[in-house]
Design an enzyme around this catalytic site. Structure first.
Site, PDB file in Angstrom:
ATOM      1  N   HIS A  51       0.701  -1.383  -0.089  1.00  0.00           N
ATOM      2  CA  HIS A  51      -0.002  -0.094  -0.058  1.00  0.00           C
ATOM      3  C   HIS A  51       0.914   1.087   0.160  1.00  0.00           C
ATOM      4  O   HIS A  51       0.328   2.402  -0.060  1.00  0.00           O
ATOM      5  CB  HIS A  51      -0.901   0.070   1.262  1.00  0.00           C
ATOM      6  CG  HIS A  51      -0.176   0.362   2.466  1.00  0.00           C
ATOM      7  ND1 HIS A  51       0.735  -0.751   3.187  1.00  0.00           N
ATOM      8  CD2 HIS A  51      -0.002   1.582   3.205  1.00  0.00           C
ATOM      9  CE1 HIS A  51       1.159   0.089   4.272  1.00  0.00           C
ATOM     10  NE2 HIS A  51       0.906   1.251   4.068  1.00  0.00           N
TER      11      HIS A  51
HETATM   12  C1  UD1 Z   1      -1.556   6.242   5.175  1.00  0.00           C
HETATM   13  C2  UD1 Z   1      -0.160   6.610   5.768  1.00  0.00           C
HETATM   14  C3  UD1 Z   1       0.792   5.467   5.684  1.00  0.00           C
HETATM   15  C4  UD1 Z   1       0.273   4.149   6.377  1.00  0.00           C
HETATM   16  C5  UD1 Z   1      -1.141   3.693   5.960  1.00  0.00           C
HETATM   17  C6  UD1 Z   1      -1.483   2.718   6.688  1.00  0.00           C
HETATM   18  C7  UD1 Z   1       0.155   8.987   5.356  1.00  0.00           C
HETATM   19  C8  UD1 Z   1       0.794   9.898   4.355  1.00  0.00           C
HETATM   20  N1  UD1 Z   1       0.232   7.988   4.961  1.00  0.00           N
HETATM   21  O1  UD1 Z   1      -1.439   5.753   3.925  1.00  0.00           O
HETATM   22  O2  UD1 Z   1       1.855   5.878   6.290  1.00  0.00           O
HETATM   23  O3  UD1 Z   1       1.072   3.360   6.077  1.00  0.00           O
HETATM   24  O4  UD1 Z   1      -2.080   4.971   5.845  1.00  0.00           O
HETATM   25  O5  UD1 Z   1      -2.660   1.997   6.134  1.00  0.00           O
HETATM   26  O6  UD1 Z   1      -0.518   9.531   6.313  1.00  0.00           O
HETATM   27  N2  UD1 Z   1      -8.758   5.063   0.918  1.00  0.00           N
HETATM   28  C9  UD1 Z   1     -10.103   4.382   1.160  1.00  0.00           C
HETATM   29  N3  UD1 Z   1     -10.839   3.942   2.173  1.00  0.00           N
HETATM   30  C10 UD1 Z   1     -10.088   4.105   3.444  1.00  0.00           C
HETATM   31  C11 UD1 Z   1      -8.811   5.002   3.403  1.00  0.00           C
HETATM   32  C12 UD1 Z   1      -8.145   5.126   2.166  1.00  0.00           C
HETATM   33  O7  UD1 Z   1     -10.799   4.188   0.029  1.00  0.00           O
HETATM   34  O8  UD1 Z   1     -10.660   3.883   4.441  1.00  0.00           O
HETATM   35  C13 UD1 Z   1      -8.261   5.356  -0.215  1.00  0.00           C
HETATM   36  C14 UD1 Z   1      -8.668   6.709  -0.480  1.00  0.00           C
HETATM   37  O9  UD1 Z   1      -8.597   7.043  -1.940  1.00  0.00           O
HETATM   38  C15 UD1 Z   1      -7.165   7.598  -0.128  1.00  0.00           C
HETATM   39  C16 UD1 Z   1      -6.160   6.517  -0.426  1.00  0.00           C
HETATM   40  O10 UD1 Z   1      -6.854   5.329  -0.141  1.00  0.00           O
HETATM   41  O11 UD1 Z   1      -7.185   8.747  -0.885  1.00  0.00           O
HETATM   42  C17 UD1 Z   1      -4.982   6.841   0.294  1.00  0.00           C
HETATM   43  O12 UD1 Z   1      -5.371   6.739   1.865  1.00  0.00           O
HETATM   44  P1  UD1 Z   1      -4.408   7.887   2.680  1.00  0.00           P
HETATM   45  O13 UD1 Z   1      -5.092   8.108   3.843  1.00  0.00           O
HETATM   46  O14 UD1 Z   1      -4.096   9.228   1.865  1.00  0.00           O
HETATM   47  O15 UD1 Z   1      -3.291   7.079   2.501  1.00  0.00           O
HETATM   48  P2  UD1 Z   1      -2.894   5.571   2.812  1.00  0.00           P
HETATM   49  O16 UD1 Z   1      -2.256   5.056   1.589  1.00  0.00           O
HETATM   50  O17 UD1 Z   1      -3.847   4.938   3.248  1.00  0.00           O
HETATM   51  N1  UDP Z   2      -3.668  -4.891   8.873  1.00  0.00           N
HETATM   52  C1  UDP Z   2      -4.788  -5.268   9.354  1.00  0.00           C
HETATM   53  N2  UDP Z   2      -5.575  -5.663   8.161  1.00  0.00           N
HETATM   54  C2  UDP Z   2      -5.282  -5.826   6.878  1.00  0.00           C
HETATM   55  C3  UDP Z   2      -3.864  -5.197   6.589  1.00  0.00           C
HETATM   56  C4  UDP Z   2      -2.917  -4.565   7.718  1.00  0.00           C
HETATM   57  O1  UDP Z   2      -5.348  -5.486  10.385  1.00  0.00           O
HETATM   58  O2  UDP Z   2      -5.870  -6.144   6.089  1.00  0.00           O
HETATM   59  C5  UDP Z   2      -2.475  -4.543  10.224  1.00  0.00           C
HETATM   60  C6  UDP Z   2      -1.211  -5.242  10.118  1.00  0.00           C
HETATM   61  O3  UDP Z   2      -1.231  -6.437  10.567  1.00  0.00           O
HETATM   62  C7  UDP Z   2      -0.533  -3.805  10.894  1.00  0.00           C
HETATM   63  C8  UDP Z   2      -1.304  -2.718  10.657  1.00  0.00           C
HETATM   64  O4  UDP Z   2      -2.673  -3.121   9.912  1.00  0.00           O
HETATM   65  O5  UDP Z   2      -0.848  -4.228  12.390  1.00  0.00           O
HETATM   66  C9  UDP Z   2      -0.432  -2.009   9.772  1.00  0.00           C
HETATM   67  O6  UDP Z   2      -0.988  -1.390   8.860  1.00  0.00           O
HETATM   68  P1  UDP Z   2      -0.400  -1.065   7.303  1.00  0.00           P
HETATM   69  O7  UDP Z   2       0.124  -1.946   6.705  1.00  0.00           O
HETATM   70  O8  UDP Z   2      -1.821  -0.297   6.979  1.00  0.00           O
HETATM   71  O9  UDP Z   2       0.323   0.426   7.773  1.00  0.00           O
HETATM   72  P2  UDP Z   2       2.013   0.821   8.084  1.00  0.00           P
HETATM   73  O10 UDP Z   2       2.278  -0.087   9.295  1.00  0.00           O
HETATM   74  O11 UDP Z   2       2.717   0.281   6.895  1.00  0.00           O
HETATM   75  O12 UDP Z   2       2.042   2.214   8.561  1.00  0.00           O
END
Ligand code: UD1
Ligand code: UDP
Length: 361
Positions: A204
């Protein structure tokens, strides 16, 4: 009474907050107010964690998600400030490195509210990552920095933090506490046909999803590996949208919706290998004694690479495949205790209380 305003927004923060909130609940002298920015908003990216992990329902929900980084962070700052002015907390507590973390940190510093950062001191040394910017800025304005590892402490020392007016504490890792606590509550996911031996994969990170070449290379390697071993991939919504737009082939993979933490723990505990670009999952692989191939060029959890349980395989197809072939025969040692004893949450809350006591004397 000590009032803590906890800022949450994204999946990894909910998981970390679960263990801290359980600890806070043991202290009558602490009142926690939870603010959810709404950065993650799908029910399987947000609500499920509050329900499964029994995290108290947020007192405030801002609904600021799915926007560009600037708009998201800016709107969060504005709204968190309103809440902080109303609630007048003694502390703002932030986790990790997301946009929600930075927004909470900026509000604390502008309003002169004490700021505590959990997961401080981590660095990837890649300034193109939004997370690296969020970490560095948050650390610099925090009053108390809770570091999960020795490497994190060293990073801060190298940046001259001992000259700043802040307290640096090695707390261990709250995710280790969570892994120990939730292991016994793990739930096998429904509706997936699981082979006996499978690889658990997540992708992701913006640095991979927003680079067409990298993403195509990664999926091409995964499709090939999946011909011989099942790959379960709970797909982040960001990645889902992009692979659909780019028409990337995922035909051999077992793609599922994002799962809750209890299912995730089961998958980690029962897989034979983790392949990921996630930060948290690299550590969880270690907690559950699973080797990990990290689909990135660098990691904040460098000690895992140093002891040989995690391999940085980057995003080139050939490199991913050759490292995958090697890991099968490599003997991996998980006996080192790198992330504390599973008492990080207890230590963090004790330290916050001690800091308050000292301030009053
Ligand atoms: C964010 C964090 C990243 C973390 C990740 C965990 C920042 C800069 N990045 O990235 O460090 O590893 O969360 O998962 O804060 N979206 C949905 N539904 C949701 C959430 C997101 O559809 O519930 C989609 C939206 O289109 C959104 C895109 O995912 O624009 C990205 O979401 P965003 O919160 O911007 O960043 P992540 O890639 O989730
Ligand atoms: N995770 C979860 N369900 C999923 C994918 C990830 O519960 O479908 C958990 C994962 O085990 C970890 C946490 O979400 O504990 C961290 O997630 P993510 O990879 O989104 O973020 P990051 O750690 O890279 O910031």
């Amino acid at each position: 009474m000590i009032k803590i305003l906890t800022i949450l927004g994204a999946r990894p923060q909910f998981i970390k907050a679960g263990t801290i909130s359980r600890e806070i609940a043991k202290h009558k002298e602490i009142k926690e107010i939870i603010l959810h920015t709404g950065q993650h908003y799908d029910s399987n990216m947000s609500d499920i964690f509050f329900e499964e992990m029994k995290i108290p329902k947020p007192d405030y929900f801002l609904g600021i998600g799915g926007k560009s980084h600037g708009a998201m962070t800016g709107q969060m700052i504005e709204k968190i400030e309103e809440v902080a002015l109303k609630e007048k907390p003694d502390w703002i507590l932030v986790y990790g490195d997301t946009n929600s973390t930075l927004a909470g940190a900026i509000v604390a510093s502008k309003l002169n509210i004490k700021l505590a950062h959990i997961e401080a001191g981590l660095r990837s040394f890649n300034m193109n990552m939004p997370e690296e910017i969020n970490r560095i800025l948050t650390d610099r304005i925090s009053n108390v920095l809770f570091c999960p590892t020795d490497t994190a402490i060293e990073n801060l020392e190298k940046e001259g933090f001992e000259n700043f007016n802040c307290k640096i504490i090695k707390s261990g890792d709250v995710m280790q506490d969570g892994a120990i606590f939730y292991k016994n509550l793990a739930v096998k996911p429904n509706n997936i046909e699981l082979k006996n031996d499978f690889i658990l994969c997540t992708i992701h990170r913006a640095e991979n999803t927003d680079d067409e070449n990298k993403l195509k290379n990664i999926f091409s390697a995964l499709n090939e590996i999946a011909c011989e071993k099942q790959i379960i991939l709970p797909l982040h919504p960001r990645t889902k949208k992009i692979i659909e737009n780019l028409n990337i082939c995922v035909e051999n993979l077992t793609i599922i919706e994002p799962v809750g933490y209890l299912e995730m723990v089961w998958l980690i505990d029962n897989c034979s290998l983790v392949m990921t670009d996630s930060g948290g999952l690299q550590k969880e692989a270690y907690f559950f004694a699973k080797p990990c191939l990290t689909l990135r060029e660098e990691t904040e959890w460098i000690e895992l690479v140093e002891i040989g349980v995690n391999t940085l395989v980057g995003t080139e197809k050939d490199k991913i495949l050759s490292e995958y072939n090697k890991i099968e025969i490599k003997k991996v040692d998980f006996s080192k205790n790198l992330y504390g004893k599973g008492n990080a949450s207890n230590l963090i809350i004790k330290e916050l209380l001690a800091y308050e006591d000292k301030g009053r004397k």
